[in-house]
Design a protein around this motif. Structure first.
Motif, short mmCIF file in Angstrom:
data_model
loop_
_atom_site.label_atom_id
_atom_site.label_comp_id
_atom_site.label_asym_id
_atom_site.label_seq_id
_atom_site.Cartn_x
_atom_site.Cartn_y
_atom_site.Cartn_z
N UNK A 247 0.84 -1.19 0.00
CA UNK A 247 0.00 0.00 0.00
C UNK A 247 0.88 1.25 0.00
N UNK A 248 0.47 2.21 -0.81
CA UNK A 248 1.23 3.46 -0.95
C UNK A 248 0.42 4.60 -0.35
N UNK A 249 1.01 5.27 0.62
CA UNK A 249 0.39 6.48 1.18
C UNK A 249 0.79 7.64 0.28
N UNK A 250 -0.10 8.00 -0.62
CA UNK A 250 0.22 9.03 -1.60
C UNK A 250 0.22 10.43 -1.00
N UNK A 251 -0.35 10.57 0.21
CA UNK A 251 -0.32 11.85 0.88
C UNK A 251 -1.65 12.23 1.48
N UNK A 252 -1.72 13.45 1.97
CA UNK A 252 -2.88 13.98 2.67
C UNK A 252 -3.75 14.81 1.74
N UNK B 163 5.11 1.86 -12.77
CA UNK B 163 5.77 3.04 -12.22
C UNK B 163 6.84 2.60 -11.24
N UNK B 164 7.85 3.41 -11.08
CA UNK B 164 8.91 3.19 -10.08
C UNK B 164 8.81 4.28 -9.04
N UNK B 165 8.77 3.89 -7.78
CA UNK B 165 8.56 4.83 -6.69
C UNK B 165 9.73 4.82 -5.72
N UNK B 166 9.95 5.97 -5.08
CA UNK B 166 10.90 6.09 -3.97
C UNK B 166 10.14 6.74 -2.81
N UNK B 167 10.17 6.11 -1.68
CA UNK B 167 9.47 6.66 -0.52
C UNK B 167 10.08 6.15 0.77
N UNK B 168 9.33 6.32 1.85
CA UNK B 168 9.79 5.93 3.18
C UNK B 168 8.91 4.79 3.69
N UNK C 202 4.90 16.11 -4.11
CA UNK C 202 5.04 16.26 -5.56
C UNK C 202 5.24 17.72 -5.95
N UNK C 203 5.03 18.63 -5.02
CA UNK C 203 5.18 20.05 -5.31
C UNK C 203 4.28 20.86 -4.40
N UNK C 204 4.54 22.13 -4.27
CA UNK C 204 3.79 22.99 -3.37
C UNK C 204 2.33 23.09 -3.82
N UNK C 205 1.40 22.74 -2.89
CA UNK C 205 -0.02 22.85 -3.16
C UNK C 205 -0.61 21.73 -3.98
N UNK C 206 0.19 20.74 -4.37
CA UNK C 206 -0.32 19.63 -5.18
C UNK C 206 -0.88 18.55 -4.26
N UNK C 207 -2.08 18.07 -4.58
CA UNK C 207 -2.71 17.01 -3.82
C UNK C 207 -2.62 15.69 -4.59
#
Length: 261
Positions: free
Chosen positions: A125-130, A150-155, A205-210
Protein backbone atom coordinates in the motif's frame (compact mmCIF):
# COMPACT_ATOMS: atom_id res chain seq x y z
CA UNK A 1 3.80 17.81 85.94
CA UNK A 2 4.86 15.04 83.56
CA UNK A 3 5.73 15.90 79.93
CA UNK A 4 5.29 12.72 77.91
CA UNK A 5 6.04 13.58 74.26
CA UNK A 6 5.95 9.99 73.12
CA UNK A 7 3.20 8.93 70.67
CA UNK A 8 0.00 8.23 72.57
CA UNK A 9 -0.64 4.60 73.38
CA UNK A 10 -3.90 4.84 71.47
CA UNK A 11 -1.83 5.04 68.28
CA UNK A 12 0.20 2.03 69.32
CA UNK A 13 1.23 -0.26 66.51
CA UNK A 14 -0.67 1.75 63.85
CA UNK A 15 1.72 4.69 64.29
CA UNK A 16 4.76 2.59 63.44
CA UNK A 17 2.88 0.55 60.83
CA UNK A 18 2.04 3.74 58.92
CA UNK A 19 5.67 4.89 59.04
CA UNK A 20 6.81 1.47 57.82
CA UNK A 21 4.26 1.48 55.02
CA UNK A 22 5.37 4.91 53.78
CA UNK A 23 9.03 3.93 53.90
CA UNK A 24 8.27 0.77 51.93
CA UNK A 25 6.34 2.91 49.44
CA UNK A 26 9.57 4.71 48.60
CA UNK A 27 10.76 1.52 46.88
CA UNK A 28 8.17 1.57 44.06
CA UNK A 29 8.72 5.31 43.59
CA UNK A 30 12.44 4.76 43.11
CA UNK A 31 11.86 1.77 40.82
CA UNK A 32 9.43 3.77 38.68
CA UNK A 33 11.97 6.58 38.45
CA UNK A 34 14.69 4.15 37.34
CA UNK A 35 12.31 2.61 34.79
CA UNK A 36 11.59 6.05 33.31
CA UNK A 37 15.32 6.75 33.04
CA UNK A 38 15.71 3.46 31.14
CA UNK A 39 12.77 4.36 28.88
CA UNK A 40 14.41 7.76 28.28
CA UNK A 41 17.54 6.00 27.03
CA UNK A 42 15.48 3.71 24.80
CA UNK A 43 13.51 6.63 23.34
CA UNK A 44 16.67 8.64 22.65
CA UNK A 45 18.16 5.58 20.93
CA UNK A 46 14.99 5.18 18.84
CA UNK A 47 15.13 8.83 17.78
CA UNK A 48 18.80 8.48 16.83
CA UNK A 49 18.09 5.28 14.87
CA UNK A 50 15.24 6.88 12.94
CA UNK A 51 17.35 9.94 12.12
CA UNK A 52 20.14 7.72 10.81
CA UNK A 53 17.76 5.51 8.77
CA UNK A 54 16.20 8.50 7.05
CA UNK A 55 19.61 9.39 5.58
CA UNK A 56 20.26 5.94 4.08
CA UNK A 57 20.21 5.40 0.34
CA UNK A 58 16.90 3.88 -0.90
CA UNK A 59 16.86 0.09 -1.06
CA UNK A 60 14.48 -2.22 -2.93
CA UNK A 61 11.92 -4.07 -0.84
CA UNK A 62 12.92 -7.66 0.00
CA UNK A 63 11.62 -10.29 -2.46
CA UNK A 64 8.07 -11.50 -1.89
CA UNK A 65 9.39 -14.92 -0.90
CA UNK A 66 11.08 -13.34 2.15
CA UNK A 67 8.00 -11.52 3.44
CA UNK A 68 7.13 -14.37 5.77
CA UNK A 69 10.12 -13.39 7.93
CA UNK A 70 9.85 -9.68 7.13
CA UNK A 71 10.92 -7.52 10.12
CA UNK A 72 8.75 -4.45 9.66
CA UNK A 73 10.34 -2.64 12.60
CA UNK A 74 13.80 -3.03 11.08
CA UNK A 75 12.54 -1.37 7.88
CA UNK A 76 10.48 1.31 9.58
CA UNK A 77 11.52 4.80 8.36
CA UNK A 78 13.96 3.42 5.78
CA UNK A 79 13.95 4.89 2.26
CA UNK A 80 12.84 2.20 -0.18
CA UNK A 81 12.11 1.72 -3.87
CA UNK A 82 9.27 -0.23 -5.44
CA UNK A 83 8.03 -0.87 -8.97
CA UNK A 84 4.50 -1.84 -9.89
CA UNK A 85 1.09 -0.77 -11.13
CA UNK A 86 -1.36 1.33 -9.12
CA UNK A 87 -4.87 0.00 -8.52
CA UNK A 88 -6.65 3.37 -8.07
CA UNK A 89 -10.18 1.94 -7.97
CA UNK A 90 -9.21 0.12 -4.76
CA UNK A 91 -8.01 3.22 -2.91
CA UNK A 92 -8.87 3.49 0.79
CA UNK A 93 -9.12 6.84 2.60
CA UNK A 94 -7.79 6.87 6.17
CA UNK A 95 -9.12 9.64 8.37
CA UNK A 96 -6.61 11.90 10.14
CA UNK A 97 -6.20 15.40 11.50
CA UNK A 98 -2.92 16.77 10.22
CA UNK A 99 -0.99 19.22 12.39
CA UNK A 100 2.54 20.61 12.09
CA UNK A 101 2.25 20.02 8.37
CA UNK A 102 5.09 20.65 5.94
CA UNK A 103 2.81 21.47 3.03
CA UNK A 104 -0.02 23.90 2.42
CA UNK A 105 -2.93 21.87 3.81
CA UNK A 106 -3.73 20.73 7.35
CA UNK A 107 -6.63 19.93 9.65
CA UNK A 108 -9.23 17.17 9.23
CA UNK A 109 -8.74 15.07 6.13
CA UNK A 110 -7.55 11.72 4.83
CA UNK A 111 -4.48 9.77 3.84
CA UNK A 112 -4.89 8.43 0.30
CA UNK A 113 -3.84 4.77 0.49
CA UNK A 114 -3.65 3.11 -2.93
CA UNK A 115 -2.48 -0.49 -3.46
CA UNK A 116 0.49 -0.97 -5.77
CA UNK A 117 0.63 -4.37 -7.47
CA UNK A 118 4.33 -5.09 -7.60
CA UNK A 119 5.99 -6.18 -10.80
CA UNK A 120 7.46 -9.14 -8.91
CA UNK A 121 4.09 -10.10 -7.37
CA UNK A 122 2.37 -9.14 -4.16
CA UNK A 123 0.96 -5.80 -3.06
CA UNK A 124 2.25 -2.88 -1.04
CA UNK A 125 0.00 0.00 0.00
CA UNK A 126 1.23 3.46 -0.95
CA UNK A 127 0.39 6.48 1.18
CA UNK A 128 0.22 9.03 -1.60
CA UNK A 129 -0.32 11.85 0.88
CA UNK A 130 -2.88 13.98 2.67
CA UNK A 131 -6.03 15.55 1.24
CA UNK A 132 -8.29 17.94 3.19
CA UNK A 133 -11.80 16.78 3.99
CA UNK A 134 -13.44 18.97 1.36
CA UNK A 135 -11.25 17.42 -1.37
CA UNK A 136 -11.72 13.80 -0.36
CA UNK A 137 -14.42 13.07 -2.91
CA UNK A 138 -12.04 13.55 -5.82
CA UNK A 139 -9.71 10.89 -4.38
CA UNK A 140 -12.23 8.32 -3.13
CA UNK A 141 -11.56 6.26 -6.27
CA UNK A 142 -7.86 7.11 -6.37
CA UNK A 143 -7.97 10.33 -8.35
CA UNK A 144 -5.36 10.73 -11.05
CA UNK A 145 -2.44 8.28 -10.94
CA UNK A 146 0.29 7.44 -13.39
CA UNK A 147 -0.89 4.58 -15.65
CA UNK A 148 1.12 1.44 -16.25
CA UNK A 149 4.33 0.39 -14.54
CA UNK A 150 5.77 3.04 -12.22
CA UNK A 151 8.91 3.19 -10.08
CA UNK A 152 8.56 4.83 -6.69
CA UNK A 153 10.90 6.09 -3.97
CA UNK A 154 9.47 6.66 -0.52
CA UNK A 155 9.79 5.93 3.18
CA UNK A 156 8.78 2.52 4.56
CA UNK A 157 6.44 2.60 7.55
CA UNK A 158 5.45 -0.32 9.75
CA UNK A 159 1.76 -1.23 9.71
CA UNK A 160 -0.15 0.60 12.43
CA UNK A 161 -1.55 -1.53 15.24
CA UNK A 162 -5.21 -1.78 16.16
CA UNK A 163 -6.77 -2.26 19.60
CA UNK A 164 -10.18 -2.57 21.22
CA UNK A 165 -10.72 1.20 20.89
CA UNK A 166 -10.11 1.28 17.12
CA UNK A 167 -13.40 1.99 15.31
CA UNK A 168 -14.61 -0.38 12.63
CA UNK A 169 -14.08 0.80 9.05
CA UNK A 170 -16.84 2.41 7.02
CA UNK A 171 -17.13 -0.25 4.36
CA UNK A 172 -19.76 1.62 2.33
CA UNK A 173 -17.53 4.66 1.86
CA UNK A 174 -14.27 2.68 2.08
CA UNK A 175 -12.95 4.84 4.94
CA UNK A 176 -10.51 3.56 7.55
CA UNK A 177 -9.11 4.96 10.82
CA UNK A 178 -5.69 3.29 10.92
CA UNK A 179 -3.02 2.52 8.36
CA UNK A 180 -3.07 -1.18 9.14
CA UNK A 181 -2.10 -3.11 6.03
CA UNK A 182 -4.29 -6.15 6.78
CA UNK A 183 -7.40 -4.04 7.30
CA UNK A 184 -6.57 -1.93 4.25
CA UNK A 185 -6.32 -5.08 2.12
CA UNK A 186 -9.62 -6.38 3.48
CA UNK A 187 -11.40 -3.08 2.81
CA UNK A 188 -9.94 -2.35 -0.62
CA UNK A 189 -11.13 -5.59 -2.18
CA UNK A 190 -9.18 -8.43 -3.81
CA UNK A 191 -5.51 -7.54 -4.19
CA UNK A 192 -2.52 -9.53 -5.36
CA UNK A 193 -1.22 -11.63 -2.48
CA UNK A 194 0.76 -11.48 -0.29
CA UNK A 195 0.38 -7.97 1.17
CA UNK A 196 3.53 -6.34 2.52
CA UNK A 197 3.54 -5.71 6.30
CA UNK A 198 4.69 -2.15 5.61
CA UNK A 199 3.30 0.73 3.60
CA UNK A 200 5.27 3.44 1.79
CA UNK A 201 4.97 7.20 2.34
CA UNK A 202 5.57 9.16 -0.85
CA UNK A 203 7.39 12.51 -0.92
CA UNK A 204 5.67 15.78 -1.84
CA UNK A 205 5.04 16.26 -5.56
CA UNK A 206 5.18 20.05 -5.31
CA UNK A 207 3.79 22.99 -3.37
CA UNK A 208 -0.02 22.85 -3.16
CA UNK A 209 -0.32 19.63 -5.18
CA UNK A 210 -2.71 17.01 -3.82
CA UNK A 211 -2.33 14.46 -2.43
CA UNK A 212 0.16 16.29 -0.19
CA UNK A 213 3.08 13.91 0.32
CA UNK A 214 6.19 14.32 2.42
CA UNK A 215 4.24 14.33 5.69
CA UNK A 216 6.03 11.42 7.38
CA UNK A 217 6.11 12.15 11.11
CA UNK A 218 9.61 11.56 12.44
CA UNK A 219 9.27 13.14 15.88
CA UNK A 220 8.36 11.18 19.00
CA UNK A 221 6.97 12.37 22.35
CA UNK A 222 9.74 12.11 24.91
CA UNK A 223 8.49 13.02 28.40
CA UNK A 224 10.38 10.33 30.29
CA UNK A 225 12.82 12.74 31.96
CA UNK A 226 9.91 14.68 33.46
CA UNK A 227 8.28 11.44 34.64
CA UNK A 228 11.55 10.27 36.21
CA UNK A 229 11.96 13.57 38.09
CA UNK A 230 8.38 13.25 39.34
CA UNK A 231 8.85 9.72 40.72
CA UNK A 232 12.21 10.51 42.30
CA UNK A 233 10.63 13.64 43.76
CA UNK A 234 7.92 11.55 45.41
CA UNK A 235 10.56 9.22 46.86
CA UNK A 236 12.50 12.20 48.23
CA UNK A 237 9.43 13.80 49.80
CA UNK A 238 8.36 10.71 51.75
CA UNK A 239 10.94 10.93 54.59
CA UNK A 240 10.45 14.69 54.98
CA UNK A 241 6.67 14.37 55.14
CA UNK A 242 6.95 11.50 57.59
CA UNK A 243 9.25 13.55 59.83
CA UNK A 244 6.81 16.43 60.11
CA UNK A 245 3.84 14.08 60.45
CA UNK A 246 5.54 12.16 63.27
CA UNK A 247 6.32 15.40 65.09
CA UNK A 248 2.67 16.37 65.00
CA UNK A 249 1.78 13.02 66.54
CA UNK A 250 4.07 13.59 69.50
CA UNK A 251 1.53 15.72 71.37
CA UNK A 252 2.34 16.18 75.07
CA UNK A 253 -0.18 14.71 77.42
CA UNK A 254 -1.95 17.08 79.80
CA UNK A 255 -0.90 16.66 83.45
CA UNK A 256 -3.35 14.88 85.72
CA UNK A 257 -5.07 17.21 88.18
CA UNK A 258 -5.08 16.15 91.83
CA UNK A 259 -8.43 14.95 93.12
CA UNK A 260 -10.62 17.55 94.77
CA UNK A 261 -10.73 17.29 98.57
Amino acid sequence: MVDDSRPSRRAGWSFWAFIGFMLVLMGPFVMLGIWQVERLGEKEQLIANVASRMTLAPEPLPPVGEWGAFDADAWNYRPVTAAGTFQPEQTVLVFTSLADQRGKYSGPGYWVMTPLELAAGGTVFINRGFVPEESAGAFAAGGTVAPGLVSLVGVARASEEINSFTPAPDTAKRIEWVRNTERLASLSGPVSQPVAPIYIDLPAMGDGILPQGGETIVSFPNNHLGYAITWFGFATLVPFLLFFWARRQRVPRLPKLPPKP
